[in-house]
Design an enzyme around this catalytic site. Sequence first.
Site, mmCIF file in Angstrom:
data_model
loop_
_atom_site.group_PDB
_atom_site.id
_atom_site.type_symbol
_atom_site.label_atom_id
_atom_site.label_comp_id
_atom_site.label_asym_id
_atom_site.label_seq_id
_atom_site.Cartn_x
_atom_site.Cartn_y
_atom_site.Cartn_z
ATOM 1 N N LYS A 70 -41.903 62.319 -15.502
ATOM 2 C CA LYS A 70 -42.500 61.512 -14.324
ATOM 3 C C LYS A 70 -43.809 61.662 -14.285
ATOM 4 O O LYS A 70 -44.472 60.522 -13.898
ATOM 5 C CB LYS A 70 -41.598 62.192 -13.145
ATOM 6 C CG LYS A 70 -40.135 61.831 -12.705
ATOM 7 C CD LYS A 70 -39.950 62.502 -11.674
ATOM 8 C CE LYS A 70 -38.505 61.903 -11.245
ATOM 9 N NZ LYS A 70 -38.113 62.139 -9.832
ATOM 10 N N ASP A 107 -38.625 57.496 -5.033
ATOM 11 C CA ASP A 107 -38.003 58.379 -4.611
ATOM 12 C C ASP A 107 -38.122 58.697 -3.009
ATOM 13 O O ASP A 107 -37.151 58.874 -2.147
ATOM 14 C CB ASP A 107 -38.226 59.818 -5.171
ATOM 15 C CG ASP A 107 -37.877 60.209 -6.483
ATOM 16 O OD1 ASP A 107 -36.715 59.511 -6.783
ATOM 17 O OD2 ASP A 107 -38.387 60.864 -7.356
ATOM 18 N N GLY A 245 -27.352 64.428 -0.143
ATOM 19 C CA GLY A 245 -28.626 63.974 -1.035
ATOM 20 C C GLY A 245 -28.179 62.879 -1.783
ATOM 21 O O GLY A 245 -29.146 62.248 -2.641
HETATM 22 P P1 NAP Z 1 -38.843 71.581 -9.197
HETATM 23 O O1 NAP Z 1 -40.409 70.656 -8.988
HETATM 24 O O2 NAP Z 1 -38.657 72.362 -10.152
HETATM 25 O O3 NAP Z 1 -39.234 72.580 -7.455
HETATM 26 C C1 NAP Z 1 -38.218 73.495 -7.463
HETATM 27 C C2 NAP Z 1 -38.317 73.973 -6.092
HETATM 28 O O4 NAP Z 1 -37.400 74.911 -5.408
HETATM 29 C C3 NAP Z 1 -39.585 74.670 -5.869
HETATM 30 O O5 NAP Z 1 -40.018 74.426 -4.558
HETATM 31 C C4 NAP Z 1 -39.229 75.721 -6.160
HETATM 32 O O6 NAP Z 1 -39.953 77.148 -5.522
HETATM 33 C C5 NAP Z 1 -38.022 76.010 -5.358
HETATM 34 N N1 NAP Z 1 -36.996 77.017 -5.956
HETATM 35 C C6 NAP Z 1 -36.419 77.184 -6.834
HETATM 36 N N2 NAP Z 1 -35.691 78.267 -6.950
HETATM 37 C C7 NAP Z 1 -35.924 78.987 -5.851
HETATM 38 C C8 NAP Z 1 -35.496 80.382 -5.427
HETATM 39 N N3 NAP Z 1 -34.827 81.325 -5.998
HETATM 40 N N4 NAP Z 1 -35.979 80.698 -4.116
HETATM 41 C C9 NAP Z 1 -36.700 79.942 -3.472
HETATM 42 N N5 NAP Z 1 -37.163 78.712 -4.045
HETATM 43 C C10 NAP Z 1 -36.745 78.333 -5.120
HETATM 44 O O7 NAP Z 1 -37.629 70.743 -8.783
HETATM 45 P P2 NAP Z 1 -37.492 69.054 -8.240
HETATM 46 O O8 NAP Z 1 -37.930 68.106 -9.053
HETATM 47 O O9 NAP Z 1 -38.660 69.205 -6.896
HETATM 48 O O10 NAP Z 1 -36.068 69.055 -7.532
HETATM 49 C C11 NAP Z 1 -35.691 70.200 -6.517
HETATM 50 C C12 NAP Z 1 -34.331 69.625 -5.926
HETATM 51 O O11 NAP Z 1 -34.162 68.404 -5.550
HETATM 52 C C13 NAP Z 1 -33.244 69.508 -7.327
HETATM 53 O O12 NAP Z 1 -32.086 70.390 -6.673
HETATM 54 C C14 NAP Z 1 -33.186 68.335 -7.733
HETATM 55 O O13 NAP Z 1 -31.868 68.083 -8.460
HETATM 56 C C15 NAP Z 1 -33.331 67.596 -6.264
HETATM 57 N N6 NAP Z 1 -33.584 66.283 -6.174
HETATM 58 C C16 NAP Z 1 -32.752 65.314 -5.834
HETATM 59 C C17 NAP Z 1 -32.901 63.990 -5.534
HETATM 60 C C18 NAP Z 1 -32.011 63.120 -5.053
HETATM 61 O O14 NAP Z 1 -32.063 61.626 -5.327
HETATM 62 N N7 NAP Z 1 -31.163 63.565 -4.235
HETATM 63 C C19 NAP Z 1 -34.225 63.554 -6.057
HETATM 64 C C20 NAP Z 1 -35.100 64.531 -6.769
HETATM 65 C C21 NAP Z 1 -34.855 65.901 -6.730
HETATM 66 P P3 NAP Z 1 -41.028 77.806 -6.265
HETATM 67 O O15 NAP Z 1 -42.421 76.533 -6.254
HETATM 68 O O16 NAP Z 1 -41.740 78.863 -5.611
HETATM 69 O O17 NAP Z 1 -40.684 78.091 -7.733
#
Ligand code: NAP
Length: 277
Positions: A70, A107, A245
């Site tokens: 991305k 998004d 979501g």
């Molecule tokens: P990302 O950039 O990898 O960010 C992950 C986030 O989750 C960070 O804030 C991370 O915190 C936190 N996290 C992960 N494990 C954790 C834990 N054990 N305890 C506390 N915080 C934790 O991923 P992303 O792209 O933002 O995606 C995040 C989620 O949104 C995913 O589940 C994805 O599938 C979903 N999503 C859904 C859509 C939709 O259309 N519905 C679109 C995009 C994403 P740290 O910074 O501390 O690691």
Amino acid sequence: MTDHPYPLAGVLGNPIAHSRSPKLHRHWLKTYDLVGDYVALPVEGDNLETVLKTLPKMGFVGVNVTIPHKVHALHIADQVTDRATLIGAANTLTFLPDGKIYADNTDGYGFIENLRQNASGWRANAGPAAVFGAGGAARAIIVALLDAGAPEILLSNRTRAKAETLRQEFGSRVRVVEWVQAGNMLEEAATVVNTTSLGMKGAAEFRVPLDGLRPDAVVTDLVYTPLRTPLLDTASEMGCTTVDGLGMLLHQGVPGFERWFGVRPEVNDALRKAVLA
Ligand code: NAP
């Protein structure tokens, strides 16, 4: 819109086999009786630019890009929308007739449209928004909420430095809250959003205490596997309006489909069923 006789679109990512985007776009192609196809293409990071320069020569009119492409896609593009620039990442690319790549990020649009469709009367300006997480998805959510008129974003992330970076970037309407106190944000929040992967199938549980939730809050989770996360179940039991979501995923596909295939598609129950099947 394209005048290509058999327009192709797709989603580039790695891994990509799990993507629901082909089901989404193929449902629309069938519904509107359109010629064309949408495919999932596994592409490794180093190959992205070569692939993007080649696809238009093979009949592709545009693509979605997902993890890990991305941010890189934004830099490869020739033209970038304001919202993609603000978010710092692209998810929807259109190949223009002159060979240029036009990059957008839908998004945040998908997020807002999902709330508008499924939480009737929801307004971003009803009060502060509590956002859990400061990863890639959180950037799009914060840009969208600020643009829609949220007076303040209360932001909490396990790694505080990432939340602080977003505050520096997006300004004084963002207030960072320590992760161990994340539950305190709920007492003020009219909109609550989980953008972390917590609660996702196979990931750790979402353990933030929820007793501060206001019953008039609208609560949404970006996680959609499972569709009903423990956060949404608890919020619903507490009287909140909850929105899953999946709708965000469906709505974010609308602008790309319209640009590539020339029809503005509808997000409805039939689409949800097709994507979940
Ligand atoms: P990302 O950039 O990898 O960010 C992950 C986030 O989750 C960070 O804030 C991370 O915190 C936190 N996290 C992960 N494990 C954790 C834990 N054990 N305890 C506390 N915080 C934790 O991923 P992303 O792209 O933002 O995606 C995040 C989620 O949104 C995913 O589940 C994805 O599938 C979903 N999503 C859904 C859509 C939709 O259309 N519905 C679109 C995009 C994403 P740290 O910074 O501390 O690691």
